[in-house]
Design an enzyme around this catalytic site. Structure first.
Site, PDB file in Angstrom:
ATOM      1  N   ALA A  22      20.773  67.432  23.797  1.00  0.00           N
ATOM      2  CA  ALA A  22      20.682  68.576  24.673  1.00  0.00           C
ATOM      3  C   ALA A  22      19.426  69.104  24.511  1.00  0.00           C
ATOM      4  O   ALA A  22      19.288  70.280  24.536  1.00  0.00           O
ATOM      5  CB  ALA A  22      21.758  69.733  24.489  1.00  0.00           C
ATOM      6  N   LYS A  65       5.620  72.997  26.235  1.00  0.00           N
ATOM      7  CA  LYS A  65       6.276  72.999  27.351  1.00  0.00           C
ATOM      8  C   LYS A  65       7.146  74.161  27.793  1.00  0.00           C
ATOM      9  O   LYS A  65       7.086  74.591  29.099  1.00  0.00           O
ATOM     10  CB  LYS A  65       7.436  71.708  27.355  1.00  0.00           C
ATOM     11  N   TYR A  87      11.657  54.352  24.815  1.00  0.00           N
ATOM     12  CA  TYR A  87      11.105  52.904  25.372  1.00  0.00           C
ATOM     13  C   TYR A  87      10.280  52.371  24.347  1.00  0.00           C
ATOM     14  O   TYR A  87       9.770  51.295  24.873  1.00  0.00           O
ATOM     15  CB  TYR A  87      10.435  53.325  26.637  1.00  0.00           C
ATOM     16  N   GLY A  97      14.076  53.769  28.468  1.00  0.00           N
ATOM     17  CA  GLY A  97      13.129  54.857  29.056  1.00  0.00           C
ATOM     18  C   GLY A  97      12.132  54.628  30.031  1.00  0.00           C
ATOM     19  O   GLY A  97      11.383  55.710  30.221  1.00  0.00           O
TER      20      GLY A  97
HETATM   21  P1  NAD Z   1      14.273  67.013  21.072  1.00  0.00           P
HETATM   22  O1  NAD Z   1      13.879  67.202  19.468  1.00  0.00           O
HETATM   23  O2  NAD Z   1      14.331  68.185  21.841  1.00  0.00           O
HETATM   24  O3  NAD Z   1      15.830  66.753  21.245  1.00  0.00           O
HETATM   25  C1  NAD Z   1      16.591  65.865  20.268  1.00  0.00           C
HETATM   26  C2  NAD Z   1      17.971  65.883  20.565  1.00  0.00           C
HETATM   27  O4  NAD Z   1      18.565  64.531  19.895  1.00  0.00           O
HETATM   28  C3  NAD Z   1      18.806  67.088  20.254  1.00  0.00           C
HETATM   29  O5  NAD Z   1      19.935  67.064  21.249  1.00  0.00           O
HETATM   30  C4  NAD Z   1      19.396  66.758  18.826  1.00  0.00           C
HETATM   31  O6  NAD Z   1      20.311  67.594  18.459  1.00  0.00           O
HETATM   32  C5  NAD Z   1      19.539  65.083  18.995  1.00  0.00           C
HETATM   33  N1  NAD Z   1      19.687  64.158  17.807  1.00  0.00           N
HETATM   34  C6  NAD Z   1      18.418  64.032  17.027  1.00  0.00           C
HETATM   35  N2  NAD Z   1      18.625  63.359  16.062  1.00  0.00           N
HETATM   36  C7  NAD Z   1      19.843  63.119  16.109  1.00  0.00           C
HETATM   37  C8  NAD Z   1      20.850  62.340  15.101  1.00  0.00           C
HETATM   38  N3  NAD Z   1      20.292  61.669  14.210  1.00  0.00           N
HETATM   39  N4  NAD Z   1      22.211  62.216  15.607  1.00  0.00           N
HETATM   40  C9  NAD Z   1      22.571  62.857  16.776  1.00  0.00           C
HETATM   41  N5  NAD Z   1      22.022  63.492  17.417  1.00  0.00           N
HETATM   42  C10 NAD Z   1      20.410  63.713  17.241  1.00  0.00           C
HETATM   43  O7  NAD Z   1      13.724  65.801  21.612  1.00  0.00           O
HETATM   44  P2  NAD Z   1      13.344  65.421  23.238  1.00  0.00           P
HETATM   45  O8  NAD Z   1      11.964  65.935  23.480  1.00  0.00           O
HETATM   46  O9  NAD Z   1      14.537  65.775  24.261  1.00  0.00           O
HETATM   47  O10 NAD Z   1      13.109  63.678  23.150  1.00  0.00           O
HETATM   48  C11 NAD Z   1      14.529  62.890  22.818  1.00  0.00           C
HETATM   49  C12 NAD Z   1      14.167  61.316  23.283  1.00  0.00           C
HETATM   50  O11 NAD Z   1      13.814  61.328  24.521  1.00  0.00           O
HETATM   51  C13 NAD Z   1      12.859  60.961  22.371  1.00  0.00           C
HETATM   52  O12 NAD Z   1      13.306  59.724  21.923  1.00  0.00           O
HETATM   53  C14 NAD Z   1      11.868  60.823  23.487  1.00  0.00           C
HETATM   54  O13 NAD Z   1      11.027  59.664  23.263  1.00  0.00           O
HETATM   55  C15 NAD Z   1      12.657  60.735  24.787  1.00  0.00           C
HETATM   56  N6  NAD Z   1      12.110  60.928  26.157  1.00  0.00           N
HETATM   57  C16 NAD Z   1      11.606  59.899  26.807  1.00  0.00           C
HETATM   58  C17 NAD Z   1      11.174  60.494  28.195  1.00  0.00           C
HETATM   59  C18 NAD Z   1      11.027  59.363  29.179  1.00  0.00           C
HETATM   60  O14 NAD Z   1      10.388  59.763  30.192  1.00  0.00           O
HETATM   61  N7  NAD Z   1      11.697  58.042  28.834  1.00  0.00           N
HETATM   62  C19 NAD Z   1      10.927  61.900  28.572  1.00  0.00           C
HETATM   63  C20 NAD Z   1      11.219  62.717  27.298  1.00  0.00           C
HETATM   64  C21 NAD Z   1      11.846  62.256  26.214  1.00  0.00           C
END
Ligand code: NAD
Length: 289
Positions: free
Chosen positions: A134, A73, A236, A258
């Protein structure tokens, strides 16, 4: 599907690794079939090292475009010709559109999130949001919400490897939009409770609540929520997360996983490639009923 494919079929890709589990090919190919559009959407295993050749293939093969996902990405950005302003701010691309050899990068995760709320007739413009996380999803949500006119965003993150990105997001939103963003330590529970209490929406973009963390939620106390607010989990799978259960215990009326965001990020990409609206309800029923 074979009845639809002929010499004129237009190819759209999905370039990521691992990616074979993705629902996107099923979603887009069923939408093309439903609307009678002569496109096909295929997933390709593409790691960072294969990415330059794969992106060039979009031009060479005259593909209409592609989705990209992790680990590509951010890495894809220097390989493109133009960036949509939101993709530029977010620093990530999930959708590429090929206009006669000119590749433009977009990000539809944030617009997908905002559209999922609109689909439910919910308005957060001019209001305050508390957002946990974030990372990729959190950045897209925060930036798009700020660009669309959300008044205030309180971003909570752990002091982990994403903390610096959270700081950058807050600075960028304050500099480039009219939204007031602030950064908070997610371990400061009293501050977390207070900011949620002031917000119209609480969104969790951390993935806490998704397997293998399905028994966890960052908010365990239902008294942190009001029935008139929105609670949105980007996860989701499972369909009902621990956070959603807590929100329902609090009597929160508008509780979402989600799925809507996932469908709408796909629908936004579909529109960019084809100019047509994806039949979102039909796809939802097909994939999830
Ligand atoms: P990422 O790794 O880029 O970011 C993860 C975030 O979660 C960071 O801010 C991290 O600090 C925080 N984090 C992780 N573990 C934690 C914990 N135990 N306690 C507190 N904070 C914690 O991941 P991402 O790509 O942003 O994805 C995050 C989530 O969003 C995933 O579950 C993914 O499936 C979901 N997502 C959903 C959609 C959708 O269309 N519904 C799209 C993208 C991502």
């Amino acid at each position: 599907m074979t009845e639809r494919i002929d010499g004129h079929t237009i190819l759209i890709g999905l370039m990521a690794y691992p990616i074979r589990h993705s629902m996107s090919p099923t979603m887009h190919n069923n939408a093309f079939a439903k609307l009678g559009l002569n496109y096909v959407y295929l997933a390709f295993d593409v790691t960072n090292d294969k990415l330059p050749d794969a992106i060039n293939a979009i031009r060479t093969l005259d593909m209409r475009g592609s989705n990209v996902s992790m680990p590509n990405k951010q890495k894809v950005i220097p390989l493109l010709d133009k960036l949509d302003p939101a993709a530029e701010m977010i620093g990530a691309v999930n959708t590429i559109v090929n206009d006669n050899g000119v590749l433009t990068g977009y990000t539809t995760d944030g617009t997908g999130f905002m559209q999922a709320l609109k689909d439910e007739n919910l308005n957060i413009i001019g209001e305050k949001m508390t957002l946990a996380g974030a990372g990729g999803a959190g950045t897209a949500i925060a930036v798009q919400a700020a660009l669309d006119g959300v008044k205030e965003i309180s971003i909570f993150n752990a002091k982990d490897s994403i903390w610096e990105n959270a700081k950058r997001n807050v600075e960028m939103i304050n500099e480039k939009t009219d939204c007031k963003a602030t950064l908070h330590d997610i371990d400061d529970k009293e501050d977390f409770r207070k900011e949620i209490a002031d917000s119209i929406i609480y969104c969790d973009s951390t993935g806490v609540g998704m397997k293998p963390l399905e028994d966890l939620t960052l908010v365990e106390d239902p008294t942190w929520f009001r029935p008139d607010m929105i609670v949105f989990d980007t996860v989701y799978a499972p369909r009902t997360t621990k956070l959603m259960t807590v929100a329902k215990q609090a009597g929160v009326k508008h509780v979402f996983n989600g799925l809507g965001m996932m469908l709408e990020q796909g629908a936004q990409a579909f529109k960019l490639w084809t100019g047509e609206d994806m039949p979102v309800e039909y796809i939802h029923d097909l994939l999830f009923s």
